[in-house]
Design a protein around this motif. Structure first.
Motif, PDB file in Angstrom:
ATOM      1  N   UNK A 426      31.221  51.859  33.447  1.00 50.76           N
ATOM      2  CA  UNK A 426      30.637  50.548  33.165  1.00 50.76           C
ATOM      3  C   UNK A 426      31.515  49.484  33.821  1.00 50.76           C
ATOM      4  N   UNK A 427      30.893  48.650  34.627  1.00 48.48           N
ATOM      5  CA  UNK A 427      31.590  47.515  35.216  1.00 48.48           C
ATOM      6  C   UNK A 427      31.375  46.302  34.323  1.00 48.48           C
ATOM      7  N   UNK A 428      32.448  45.686  33.863  1.00 50.17           N
ATOM      8  CA  UNK A 428      32.375  44.502  33.011  1.00 50.17           C
ATOM      9  C   UNK A 428      32.734  43.285  33.858  1.00 50.17           C
ATOM     10  N   UNK A 429      31.786  42.379  34.047  1.00 51.78           N
ATOM     11  CA  UNK A 429      31.969  41.238  34.941  1.00 51.78           C
ATOM     12  C   UNK A 429      31.659  39.929  34.237  1.00 51.78           C
ATOM     13  N   UNK A 430      32.180  38.843  34.819  1.00 50.96           N
ATOM     14  CA  UNK A 430      31.958  37.510  34.256  1.00 50.96           C
ATOM     15  C   UNK A 430      30.514  37.073  34.453  1.00 50.96           C
ATOM     16  N   UNK A 431      29.921  37.402  35.613  1.00 49.58           N
ATOM     17  CA  UNK A 431      28.564  36.964  35.900  1.00 49.58           C
ATOM     18  C   UNK A 431      27.891  37.844  36.939  1.00 49.58           C
ATOM     19  N   UNK A 432      26.620  37.501  37.247  1.00 49.68           N
ATOM     20  CA  UNK A 432      25.823  38.294  38.179  1.00 49.68           C
ATOM     21  C   UNK A 432      26.384  38.261  39.597  1.00 49.68           C
ATOM     22  N   UNK A 433      26.838  37.092  40.040  1.00 50.13           N
ATOM     23  CA  UNK A 433      27.342  36.973  41.409  1.00 50.13           C
ATOM     24  C   UNK A 433      28.567  37.862  41.594  1.00 50.13           C
ATOM     25  N   UNK A 434      29.476  37.835  40.634  1.00 48.75           N
ATOM     26  CA  UNK A 434      30.664  38.678  40.721  1.00 48.75           C
ATOM     27  C   UNK A 434      30.281  40.154  40.770  1.00 48.75           C
ATOM     28  N   UNK A 435      29.298  40.543  39.962  1.00 54.47           N
ATOM     29  CA  UNK A 435      28.856  41.936  39.942  1.00 54.47           C
ATOM     30  C   UNK A 435      28.275  42.348  41.288  1.00 54.47           C
TER      31      UNK A 435
END
Length: 663
Positions: A426-435
């Motif tokens: 699971x990748x945990x990211x701040x937002x969609x762009x970062x993901x």
């Protein structure tokens, strides 16, 4: 020896930060012509993802010389998803430029950037951009700066116009007019400062440039008199203040949090840039003194295809190549280029290759050993809001993908990766762009072929009650591990809203276990419980605000760490059932402005997304609103709001807190 200045440049998205960076490099003679962001030619935006999106993702570093001062220039991201890049950049600079667009004024990320600068104690110079359009008001922008940022701007350059076009700027300190030569560079006008048929700002009338300069010079002297006794004495006696005395007073003013030196112009048109660079060398402090015996500190991590991992490294001492620790190499970094050097200087920034993996914030000693722990503060400051499931297309790639993901998570302190026993992550990211950017870099830089699911909102899970102990045993052959475990919620004495609920974990171990267990067993139990809590019970996000109590723990000699992890994870599953957990969803604050004729349809769209409008304003032409809205309802919002406003709406989001979900 040549003085060094390390400078960061910050702004809201689309304020013109990277364009200004290009103009600074052009003015300093580092590039032949400034590259345009919209054409994907910006020197500092070298990543393919930056060129494609027209935004800064990684803090680019460039170097230039100006008036015998050596500058390391860091162009930081303006997008909220990459705020950790800004935080890391500010640990290694003596000063900063904050760009404010005259088209939009002080925006949400402008305020956030200014707050970061103040918290980090970084002296800041303002640059008011986009004044090549005479419809944008310098005076209104200065008022906006004072009202929202709470500082008194002291204007040091004044734009001039002819027939609606910016043709020059007046430099207050040098009492001169700057115009363009045939190469487009700013030079002092050979014709002096007569009016020459120009107007100030959006005023249609010709102005007396000499009188205008005198007015702003006098204002600068009045403010500087608060910081220099000679300037104060001359001002009280009504005598003229010489530029050297004014310069000394402005140096004190530039370091005071109540004032901000302000340079006005246009990065696109290339006006006001020369004066700004000169101000960076005049008014910002020198590099500090560093600890004895220190080689330097790691400020960022990078991965270059074909090169591998490098560290952006701030040197803390002067040292020639022959004295470098064994296995260390240093280079100048210019965007994505590495240029080897033969010596390093205290305060300067380099690309470093070390014989071991480094961590953010680590201090390296002159013998090459580690002298300081990694910086965890920045990693703890960011709350991942999204989670995305990623798995290998080919099982043969598993170890390569896992290693690459770990490298990316070390490079970006706001990104985390959680390994699942099922063979995926699971990748945990701040937002969609970062993901999106992380997945693109995983494929392009590391050659990993992966399959990613759709991003999901990362909620918080919380216990609703205390749970009685359970026992669990795990055995493989002769090796056996047993645990007795209970759990309870950590409560505050007074909690007014859900956002104030504790998010930390408390792991308590029995006295007998603490006394008799080896350190590696204790660490294994703690790590296993924390990792299990990170995955959660409902699958919506981490289990937070929980106190685990290990009442008893036994193990046989030779028990392996995976057995401890399995035993603890099964105990948590046995102890905590879905009915014992409540889900809290992230609530965002949406700040939006648009032409007034789109206000109705945009407000209706927000309300249809379960958003609650809490603030409305505007000036009759531009409509402004703030609303609270669940994160789950604003996926793809950028495309939708662009469509219904015909591309005219601007918005930003920030996390407000978490609210218990009720279906």
């Amino acid at each position: 020896m040549q003085p060094i200045r390390n400078i960061a440049i910050l702004a809201h998205v689309d304020a013109g930060k990277t364009t200004l960076s290009e103009r600074i490099l052009f003015a300093a003679g580092e590039i032949r012509r400034p590259g345009k962001v919209e054409e994907g030619l910006a020197t500092m935006d070298y990543l393919p993802e930056e060129k494609e999106r027209g935004i800064t993702i990684e803090s680019g570093v460039a170097h230039f010389e100006w008036k015998n001062t050596w500058f390391n220039f860091i162009d930081t991201p303006g997008h909220v998803d990459f705020g950790a890049e800004v935080d890391m950049a500010l640990t290694a600079v003596e000063g900063a430029v904050l760009v404010v667009s005259a088209a939009s004024g002080v925006e949400t990320q402008t305020v956030a950037a200014f707050k970061k600068l103040r918290e980090a104690g970084v002296p800041t110079i303002l640059y008011i951009n986009k004044l090549d359009n005479p419809d944008y008001s310098l005076d209104e922008t200065l008022i906006n700066v004072e009202e929202i940022l709470g500082v008194r701007p002291v204007l040091m350059t004044v734009p001039e116009y002819r027939d609606g076009q910016m043709v020059s700027v007046l430099d207050v300190l040098s009492n001169s007019r700057l115009v363009h030569d045939e190469r487009g560079e700013e030079v002092v006008s050979p014709d002096g400062i007569e009016s020459a048929g120009v107007s100030e700002g959006n005023c249609a009338d010709e102005v007396d440039s000499a009188a205008l300069l005198k007015k702003h010079y006098k204002e600068a002297c009045e403010f500087a008199s608060n910081f220099d006794d000679e300037v104060l004495e001359l001002a009280l006696e009504g005598k003229p203040v010489p530029p050297k005395a004014l310069l000394r007073g402005l140096k004190g003013l530039a370091l005071d949090s109540n004032y901000a030196l302000c340079y006005a112009g246009s990065a696109m048109a290339g006006f006001g840039v020369r004066s700004l660079i000169t101000a960076l060398s005049f008014f910002l402090p020198e590099v500090p003194q560093f600890g004895a015996g220190e080689l330097g500190q790691v400020i960022r991590l990078r991965h270059f295809k074909g090169v591998g991992e490098i560290s952006l490294f701030r040197a803390h001492c002067d040292m020639e190549r022959k004295e470098w620790p064994a296995g260390f190499e240093f280079s100048r970094i210019k965007a994505n280029l590495l240029l080897p050097v033969d010596e390093i200087r205290a305060g300067d920034i380099y690309a470093m290759r070390a014989p071991y993996e480094t961590e953010l914030g680590q201090v390296v000693l002159q013998d090459g050993s580690i002298g300081g722990a990694a910086d965890q503060n920045i990693r703890d400051r960011y709350q991942p809001l999204l989670q995305t499931r990623v798995e290998c297309i080919s099982t043969d790639d598993y170890h390569h993908v896992e290693k690459s993901l770990n490298t990316l998570s070390r490079m970006d302190p706001s990104f985390r990766v959680v390994h699942d026993d099922g063979g995926f992550w699971y990748l945990h990211t701040v937002g969609e762009v970062q993901q999106d950017v992380l997945l693109a870099r995983l494929r392009r830089e590391f050659g990993c072929e992966v399959q990613a699911g759709d991003p999901e909102v990362r909620w918080q899970e919380r216990l609703t009650r205390s749970l009685e102990p359970v026992e669990n045993t795990f055995q493989i052959g002769p090796h056996k591990i047993s645990i007795k475990l209970s759990a309870s919620p950590i409560e505050n004495d007074v909690v007014e809203n859900a956002a104030e609920l504790p998010v930390n974990h408390d792991i308590r171990l029995s006295a007998d276990f603490l006394e008799n267990a080896p350190r590696e067993i204790l660490a294994g139990v703690r790590s296993a419980l924390l990792e299990t809590a990170e995955i959660g019970v409902l699958g919506k996000g981490p289990l937070v605000g929980v106190r685990f109590e290990v009442l008893d723990f036994s193990w046989s000699e030779g028990a392996l760490p995976p057995m401890i992890k399995k035993c603890c994870a099964d105990a948590v599953t046995k102890l905590i059932k879905p009915a014992d957990v409540a889900a809290y969803e992230p609530i965002m604050e949406l700040s939006l402005e648009c032409p007034v004729n789109f206000a109705g349809v945009i407000t209706g769209d927000i309300q249809s997304r379960d958003g609650k409008v809490k603030e409305i304003g505007g000036d009759g032409r531009t409509h402004f609103l703030k609303a609270d809205i669940p994160l789950r309802n604003i996926f793809g919002y950028a495309t939708n709001v662009r469509s219904i406003s015909k591309g005219t709406a601007l918005y930003s989001l920030k996390l407000l807190g978490y609210r218990q979900f009720s279906a």
